[in-house]
Write a protein that holds these residues in place. Structure first.
Motif, mmCIF file in Angstrom:
data_model
loop_
_atom_site.group_PDB
_atom_site.id
_atom_site.type_symbol
_atom_site.label_atom_id
_atom_site.label_comp_id
_atom_site.label_asym_id
_atom_site.label_seq_id
_atom_site.Cartn_x
_atom_site.Cartn_y
_atom_site.Cartn_z
ATOM 1 N N UNK A 29 2.377 -4.346 28.922
ATOM 2 C CA UNK A 29 1.226 -3.838 28.170
ATOM 3 C C UNK A 29 0.111 -3.341 29.090
ATOM 4 N N UNK A 30 0.084 -3.810 30.325
ATOM 5 C CA UNK A 30 -0.948 -3.358 31.263
ATOM 6 C C UNK A 30 -0.870 -1.852 31.481
ATOM 7 N N UNK A 31 0.326 -1.324 31.528
ATOM 8 C CA UNK A 31 0.506 0.099 31.843
ATOM 9 C C UNK A 31 1.075 0.910 30.681
ATOM 10 N N UNK A 32 1.158 0.328 29.500
ATOM 11 C CA UNK A 32 1.725 1.029 28.342
ATOM 12 C C UNK A 32 0.838 2.191 27.906
ATOM 13 N N UNK A 33 1.462 3.237 27.389
ATOM 14 C CA UNK A 33 0.761 4.388 26.803
ATOM 15 C C UNK A 33 -0.350 4.916 27.731
ATOM 16 N N UNK A 34 0.010 5.303 28.939
ATOM 17 C CA UNK A 34 -1.019 5.741 29.886
ATOM 18 C C UNK A 34 -1.777 6.988 29.445
ATOM 19 N N UNK A 35 -1.173 7.787 28.576
ATOM 20 C CA UNK A 35 -1.821 9.025 28.129
ATOM 21 C C UNK A 35 -2.566 8.859 26.811
ATOM 22 N N UNK A 36 -2.680 7.628 26.337
ATOM 23 C CA UNK A 36 -3.391 7.380 25.090
ATOM 24 C C UNK A 36 -4.894 7.509 25.248
ATOM 25 N N UNK A 37 -5.627 7.367 24.170
ATOM 26 C CA UNK A 37 -7.092 7.439 24.254
ATOM 27 C C UNK A 37 -7.650 6.282 25.074
ATOM 28 N N UNK A 38 -8.857 6.448 25.569
ATOM 29 C CA UNK A 38 -9.521 5.362 26.295
ATOM 30 C C UNK A 38 -9.631 4.140 25.382
ATOM 31 N N UNK A 39 -9.398 2.962 25.961
ATOM 32 C CA UNK A 39 -9.470 1.731 25.175
ATOM 33 C C UNK A 39 -10.858 1.518 24.587
ATOM 34 N N UNK A 40 -11.883 2.043 25.231
ATOM 35 C CA UNK A 40 -13.239 1.919 24.679
ATOM 36 C C UNK A 40 -13.316 2.503 23.283
ATOM 37 N N UNK A 41 -12.598 3.597 23.043
ATOM 38 C CA UNK A 41 -12.666 4.247 21.733
ATOM 39 C C UNK A 41 -11.898 3.466 20.670
ATOM 40 N N UNK A 42 -11.161 2.436 21.079
ATOM 41 C CA UNK A 42 -10.418 1.591 20.153
ATOM 42 C C UNK A 42 -11.121 0.244 19.952
ATOM 43 N N UNK A 43 -12.393 0.200 20.319
ATOM 44 C CA UNK A 43 -13.177 -1.032 20.272
ATOM 45 C C UNK A 43 -14.061 -1.040 19.022
ATOM 46 N N UNK A 44 -14.318 -2.214 18.491
ATOM 47 C CA UNK A 44 -15.089 -2.370 17.253
ATOM 48 C C UNK A 44 -16.534 -2.759 17.544
ATOM 49 N N UNK A 45 -17.420 -2.319 16.677
ATOM 50 C CA UNK A 45 -18.837 -2.706 16.700
ATOM 51 C C UNK A 45 -19.055 -3.774 15.635
ATOM 52 N N UNK A 46 -19.770 -4.831 15.989
ATOM 53 C CA UNK A 46 -20.007 -5.918 15.024
ATOM 54 C C UNK A 46 -21.192 -5.617 14.103
ATOM 55 N N UNK A 47 -20.998 -5.723 12.790
ATOM 56 C CA UNK A 47 -22.129 -5.596 11.877
ATOM 57 C C UNK A 47 -22.881 -6.908 11.647
ATOM 58 N N UNK A 48 -22.203 -8.059 11.880
ATOM 59 C CA UNK A 48 -22.803 -9.350 11.533
ATOM 60 C C UNK A 48 -22.852 -10.280 12.747
ATOM 61 N N UNK A 49 -23.879 -11.135 12.838
ATOM 62 C CA UNK A 49 -24.130 -11.935 14.048
ATOM 63 C C UNK A 49 -23.354 -13.247 14.112
ATOM 64 N N UNK A 50 -22.017 -13.132 14.210
ATOM 65 C CA UNK A 50 -21.192 -14.334 14.276
ATOM 66 C C UNK A 50 -19.855 -13.979 14.909
ATOM 67 N N UNK A 51 -18.989 -14.948 15.007
ATOM 68 C CA UNK A 51 -17.687 -14.717 15.617
ATOM 69 C C UNK A 51 -16.949 -13.585 14.904
ATOM 70 N N UNK A 52 -16.336 -12.730 15.684
ATOM 71 C CA UNK A 52 -15.630 -11.577 15.104
ATOM 72 C C UNK A 52 -14.481 -12.009 14.201
ATOM 73 N N UNK A 53 -13.899 -13.166 14.456
ATOM 74 C CA UNK A 53 -12.807 -13.642 13.607
ATOM 75 C C UNK A 53 -13.267 -13.899 12.170
ATOM 76 N N UNK A 54 -14.545 -14.178 11.992
ATOM 77 C CA UNK A 54 -15.063 -14.452 10.651
ATOM 78 C C UNK A 54 -15.476 -13.182 9.913
ATOM 79 N N UNK A 55 -15.533 -12.061 10.597
ATOM 80 C CA UNK A 55 -16.136 -10.882 9.991
ATOM 81 C C UNK A 55 -15.303 -10.216 8.900
#
Length: 442
Positions: A231-257
């Motif tokens: 998984x470290x080197x999988x899909x090297x031509x894919x989008x930047x991982x930053x663009x696959x990251x989520x923004x939190x709307x609520x101030x708590x653990x992401x697992x609860x969101x």
């Protein structure tokens, strides 16, 4: 070729578009506003007392900013790697870019590189790693080291050394949760600092293990019962991982969101009806971290599915005060009606999708259900530019800025895509207080 060497190659040959830079600035704004919004908290005071950023060196400033960025539990989340990359990568990159008078383009590119390293390593650690180890803390140093490597111009060999020495500093145990301790802020502080130290040492010729990940006595062997090295080197031509990251709307653990998202939706449907039973179906990792029926402090409440579903159902919203003593007492009875367990469907989709199923049966016998496969803030259901600006403004004003100052700061961060010098924002010029350069931020 070792995994770290291949990782460096993938990152350094990946094209960067103007939109990628804009995405990078988007996450920089989120992280910095989370950090500055925490300035008046007690953990921030403690971090400043030990690591005053106005007098410390670059690594210590990264430590301070990394620590305060995670206090509010509002910073970003990369689902597949189960990491919060922003609060480790961005503090390290910011401290170096500000100290060296670098422009926005170099900084934003370094952030992309740092997220990529952190998330790709995190993608490979396997599910069992997270039961004991805090992925942000163990994988974060790879990201901060890679970001700094880009900023200070390390050669490929030096970058590999930096990643090797970042990996040997990996740490961060979940035991702090049992006592409601503050160690999670130390995890991100050290993650940012460790990467800076690793990269600066590599610049001096200080070598690190080439096979730090896959070696016989390396990262995977020591910390990961079920690693997925490919998984470290999988899909090297894919989008930047930053663009696959989520923004939190609520101030708590992401697992609860996802549960909060579903419960807020049910709040309107209930129309004031009284719940008799509440059932939450989620994935195992969420239960491992957030099955806390009787949280006794604000931090534990932020890691309690029972509290989060109760407060969201009762109030139809979740804010910082939703976890204080009054709020915990107010929903204690309702919280006692909540049962949490594993949903086979939701669990099978994790970590590609972080979902939740919430069911409510009312005292008059009616039943209500809500399912979330993707939470608000995920790439599939992102917050808008306007929503992020509102979130950032709330944090910045809570941290001490006026509304006008907050608006100027938001505009200044966004202007990094125009190659604005990072130092113009003056983040560290008064020991972590709101930027003194704000008069120039018009």
């Amino acid at each position: 070729m070792s995994l770290t060497r291949e990782l460096v190659r993938i990152i350094r040959t990946k094209p960067v578009s103007e939109q990628d830079l804009r995405w990078s600035a988007y996450f920089v704004l989120d992280t910095l506003s989370c950090a500055l919004g925490a300035l008046k908290t007690e953990p921030a005071r403690m971090l400043k007392a030990v690591a005053p950023p106005e007098t410390g060196d670059t690594a210590r400033r990264a430590f301070y900013l990394g620590g305060i960025a995670h206090i509010l539990e509002m910073d970003d989340l990369h689902r597949n790697s189960v990491t919060h990359p922003g609060c480790v990568v961005i503090p390290a990159a910011w401290a170096v870019a500000e100290e060296r008078g670098m422009g926005g383009h170099a900084f934003l590119k370094a952030v992309l590189a740092g997220y990529e390293a952190c998330c790709r390593v995190g993608n490979a650690v396997g599910k069992a790693h997270y039961r004991v180890w805090h992925n942000t803390s163990t994988c974060g140093p790879f990201g901060s080291a890679m970001a700094v490597a880009e900023l200070i111009g390390l050669s490929d060999d030096q970058a590999v050394w930096a990643l090797g020495n970042a990996g040997t500093q990996s740490s961060g145990l979940w035991e702090f949760l049992a006592a409601g301790a503050m160690s999670k802020h130390l995890h991100t502080a050290r993650g940012a600092e460790s990467g800076v130290l690793a990269a600066f040492l590599a610049k001096e010729g200080f070598t690190g293990a080439d096979r730090i990940l896959e070696g016989e006595k390396g990262f995977f062997a020591g910390l990961c019962p079920d690693p997925v090295p490919e998984a470290v080197t999988a899909h090297p031509d894919g989008p930047w991982e930053l663009t696959r990251t989520s923004i939190k709307p609520w101030p708590c653990c992401r697992h609860a969101q996802p549960t909060i998202d579903a419960a807020i939706g049910l709040h309107a449907e209930l129309g004031g009806a009284t719940p008799a039973r509440i059932t939450v179906g989620t994935y195992q990792a969420a239960l491992d971290v957030c099955d806390r029926p009787t949280p006794e402090d604000p931090y534990s409440a932020k890691f309690s599915l029972q509290h989060c579903v109760a407060i969201a159902l009762m109030d139809g919203r979740v804010v910082q005060s939703s976890f204080d003593k009054e709020a915990r007492a107010r929903v204690a009875e309702l919280r006692g009606k909540a049962t949490v367990g594993k949903s086979p469907t939701i669990d099978a989709a994790y970590p590609d999708a972080w979902g939740s199923e919430v069911s409510v049966e009312t005292t008059d016998g009616r039943k209500f259900n809500a399912v979330r496969r993707a939470c608000k803030g995920d790439p599939e259901n992102p917050v808008t530019d306007a929503e992020l600006a509102v979130k950032a403004r709330l944090h910045l004003t809570a941290g001490g800025m006026s509304g006008e100052e907050a608006d100027r700061f938001i505009a200044a961060v966004n202007s990094l895509v125009e190659d604005r010098p990072v130092a113009e924002l003056g983040l560290f010029r008064r020991g972590g207080e709101p930027p003194v350069a704000r008069r120039r931020l018009a």
